[in-house]
Enzyme design. Structure first.
Site, PDB file in Angstrom:
ATOM      1  N   ASP A   1       0.850  -1.197   0.000  1.00 47.21           N
ATOM      2  CA  ASP A   1       0.000   0.000   0.000  1.00 47.21           C
ATOM      3  C   ASP A   1       0.891   1.255   0.000  1.00 47.21           C
ATOM      4  O   ASP A   1       1.776   1.389   0.850  1.00 47.21           O
ATOM      5  CB  ASP A   1      -0.858  -0.059   1.283  1.00 47.21           C
ATOM      6  CG  ASP A   1      -1.915   1.010   1.342  1.00 47.21           C
ATOM      7  OD1 ASP A   1      -2.415   1.416   0.279  1.00 47.21           O
ATOM      8  OD2 ASP A   1      -2.264   1.429   2.476  1.00 47.21           O
TER       9      ASP A   1
ATOM     10  N   ASP B   1       3.114   4.785  -5.514  1.00 50.04           N
ATOM     11  CA  ASP B   1       2.434   6.055  -5.283  1.00 50.04           C
ATOM     12  C   ASP B   1       3.368   7.226  -5.609  1.00 50.04           C
ATOM     13  O   ASP B   1       4.162   7.655  -4.789  1.00 50.04           O
ATOM     14  CB  ASP B   1       1.968   6.111  -3.819  1.00 50.04           C
ATOM     15  CG  ASP B   1       1.268   7.435  -3.483  1.00 50.04           C
ATOM     16  OD1 ASP B   1       1.206   8.318  -4.357  1.00 50.04           O
ATOM     17  OD2 ASP B   1       0.798   7.575  -2.341  1.00 50.04           O
TER      18      ASP B   1
ATOM     19  N   ASP C   1      -8.390   1.241   6.446  1.00 47.95           N
ATOM     20  CA  ASP C   1      -7.398   1.142   7.511  1.00 47.95           C
ATOM     21  C   ASP C   1      -7.914   1.764   8.820  1.00 47.95           C
ATOM     22  O   ASP C   1      -8.016   1.098   9.848  1.00 47.95           O
ATOM     23  CB  ASP C   1      -6.085   1.819   7.083  1.00 47.95           C
ATOM     24  CG  ASP C   1      -4.975   1.594   8.100  1.00 47.95           C
ATOM     25  OD1 ASP C   1      -5.142   0.759   9.006  1.00 47.95           O
ATOM     26  OD2 ASP C   1      -3.929   2.251   8.010  1.00 47.95           O
ATOM     27  N   THR C   2      -8.259   3.057   8.773  1.00 50.14           N
ATOM     28  CA  THR C   2      -8.641   3.785   9.994  1.00 50.14           C
ATOM     29  C   THR C   2      -9.729   3.066  10.798  1.00 50.14           C
ATOM     30  O   THR C   2      -9.626   2.970  12.034  1.00 50.14           O
ATOM     31  CB  THR C   2      -9.101   5.205   9.611  1.00 50.14           C
ATOM     32  OG1 THR C   2      -7.976   5.849   8.992  1.00 50.14           O
ATOM     33  CG2 THR C   2      -9.536   6.022  10.802  1.00 50.14           C
TER      34      THR C   2
HETATM   35  P1  13P Z   1      -8.460   4.945   5.649  1.00 45.99           P
HETATM   36  O1  13P Z   1      -7.418   4.809   6.709  1.00 45.99           O
HETATM   37  O2  13P Z   1      -9.030   6.318   5.594  1.00 45.99           O
HETATM   38  O3  13P Z   1      -9.453   3.863   5.710  1.00 45.99           O
HETATM   39  O4  13P Z   1      -7.677   4.762   4.243  1.00 45.99           O
HETATM   40  C1  13P Z   1      -7.048   3.547   3.988  1.00 45.99           C
HETATM   41  C2  13P Z   1      -6.264   3.614   2.726  1.00 45.99           C
HETATM   42  O5  13P Z   1      -6.594   4.307   1.791  1.00 45.99           O
HETATM   43  C3  13P Z   1      -5.071   2.767   2.645  1.00 45.99           C
HETATM   44  O6  13P Z   1      -4.404   2.944   1.432  1.00 45.99           O
HETATM   45  O1  G3H Z   2      -3.128   4.998   3.384  1.00 44.40           O
HETATM   46  C1  G3H Z   2      -2.429   4.901   4.387  1.00 44.40           C
HETATM   47  C2  G3H Z   2      -2.710   3.812   5.339  1.00 44.40           C
HETATM   48  O2  G3H Z   2      -3.694   4.186   6.242  1.00 44.40           O
HETATM   49  C3  G3H Z   2      -1.442   3.365   5.993  1.00 44.40           C
HETATM   50  O3  G3H Z   2      -1.062   4.161   7.056  1.00 44.40           O
HETATM   51  O4  G3H Z   2       1.390   4.449   6.692  1.00 44.40           O
HETATM   52  O5  G3H Z   2       0.374   4.742   8.973  1.00 44.40           O
HETATM   53  O6  G3H Z   2       0.548   2.489   7.949  1.00 44.40           O
HETATM   54  P1  G3H Z   2       0.396   3.962   7.716  1.00 44.40           P
HETATM   55 ZN    ZN Z   3      -4.542   4.940   0.733  1.00 44.38          ZN
END
Ligand code: 13P
Ligand code: G3H
Ligand code: ZN
Length: 284
Positions: free
Chosen positions: A82, A104, A232-233
């Site tokens: 990611d 990215d 993620d959040t």
């Molecule tokens: P959120 O943390 O806002 O859910 O976004 C996750 C994300 O886009 C990881 O690439």
């Molecule tokens: O898009 C970002 C993700 O929420 C990952 O977050 O870099 O803190 O692991 P992080």
């Molecule tokens: Zn993202």
């Protein structure tokens, strides 16, 4: 089952108009929760590790955990990097068995983003590792960008076509009004823009910053061409929330399993609910 290709998962999702959940994995409990939820829902799933997750858990550890989870499961699982911003890191992930990587280059000027994405494509494509790229700037909820400035950062449909033609990427992360992190108000998505991008490029589109976006809004985005939804959040909130609750209930507890176990369970429930919203239940 061995790890599968993201291309395969997204091509099916694109045809059948649902989205595959891409969930950020940071530790063993979250990996286990994602796989348990996917199995219960009989859904394909993408486990993704950010550079931060790799720094925290270690690349060999995170890939071994996800591979083990996939191998002992009957649902298709892909392992994705990611927001990779470092070419060397992308190469290391591929070498460790990631079946998909996001390069990215959204902070770079367009031509540099294209040049770097092409470089990633050159090493990933011959070995069938799929490549996602970002055009426009998705950013974070904490960026505090004024509404009038936001649109300038959104993905431009004509530029998206040029970008896809130049790079040959397999999926595109679009900036259409979402942001990473916790929203202060309700996010407003530019559906017209999403529709135009999809008409232009036709490849599967990816929605980042999807935590906190209302379910119906995510579903409308899926109808318009989103095939991968990143979360993620919400996982962080639910996981840490359940840990805090367990600690408050038993302040004297010193067994980490009694704290992390409920967090894992709460995460399973969250991911199952997301999978249902994305329409990927029963698509394994
Ligand atoms: P959120 O943390 O806002 O859910 O976004 C996750 C994300 O886009 C990881 O690439
Ligand atoms: O898009 C970002 C993700 O929420 C990952 O977050 O870099 O803190 O692991 P992080
Ligand atoms: Zn993202």
């Amino acid at each position: 089952m061995a790890l599968v290709s993201v291309d395969e998962l997204l091509a099916k999702a694109d045809r059948e108009k649902y989205a595959v959940g891409a969930f950020n994995a940071n530790n063993m409990e979250i990996v286990q929760a994602i796989i348990e939820a996917a199995e219960k829902e009989q859904a394909p799933v993408i486990m993704q590790a950010s550079q931060g997750a790799i720094n925290y858990a270690g690349l060999a550890f995170i890939s071994a955990m996800v591979k083990l989870a996939a191998e002992s499961s009957r649902v298709p699982v892909a392992l994705h990097l990611d927001h990779g911003t470092d070419f060397a890191q992308v190469v290391r992930c591929i070498r460790n068995g990631f079946t998909s990587v996001m390069y990215d280059g959204s902070k770079l000027p367009l031509e540099e983003n294209i040049a770097m994405t092409k470089k990633v494509m050159e090493i990933a494509n011959p070995i069938e590792v799929s490549v996602e790229a970002e055009l426009g700037k998705i950013g974070g909820t904490e960026d505090d960008i004024h509404v009038s400035e936001k649109e300038a950062l959104f993905t431009n449909p004509e530029e998206a076509l040029y970008f896809v033609e130049q790079t040959g990427i397999r999926s595109l992360a679009v900036a259409i009004g979402t942001a990473h992190g916790r929203y202060k108000g309700e996010p407003r998505l530019d559906f017209e823009r999403l529709e135009s991008i999809k008409k232009m490029v036709q490849i599967p589109l990816v929605l980042h910053g999807s935590s906190g976006v209302p379910d119906e809004t995510v579903q409308q985005a899926i109808r318009l061409g989103i095939c991968k939804v990143n979360i993620d959040t919400n996982i962080r909130e639910v996981f840490v929330g359940a840990m805090k609750e367990a600690m408050e209930k038993s302040p004297g507890e010193i067994d980490p399993r009694k704290i992390l176990g409920p967090a894992r369970k709460a995460t399973v429930d969250l991911i199952r609910q997301k999978i249902q919203v994305f329409g990927s239940s029963g698509r394994a």
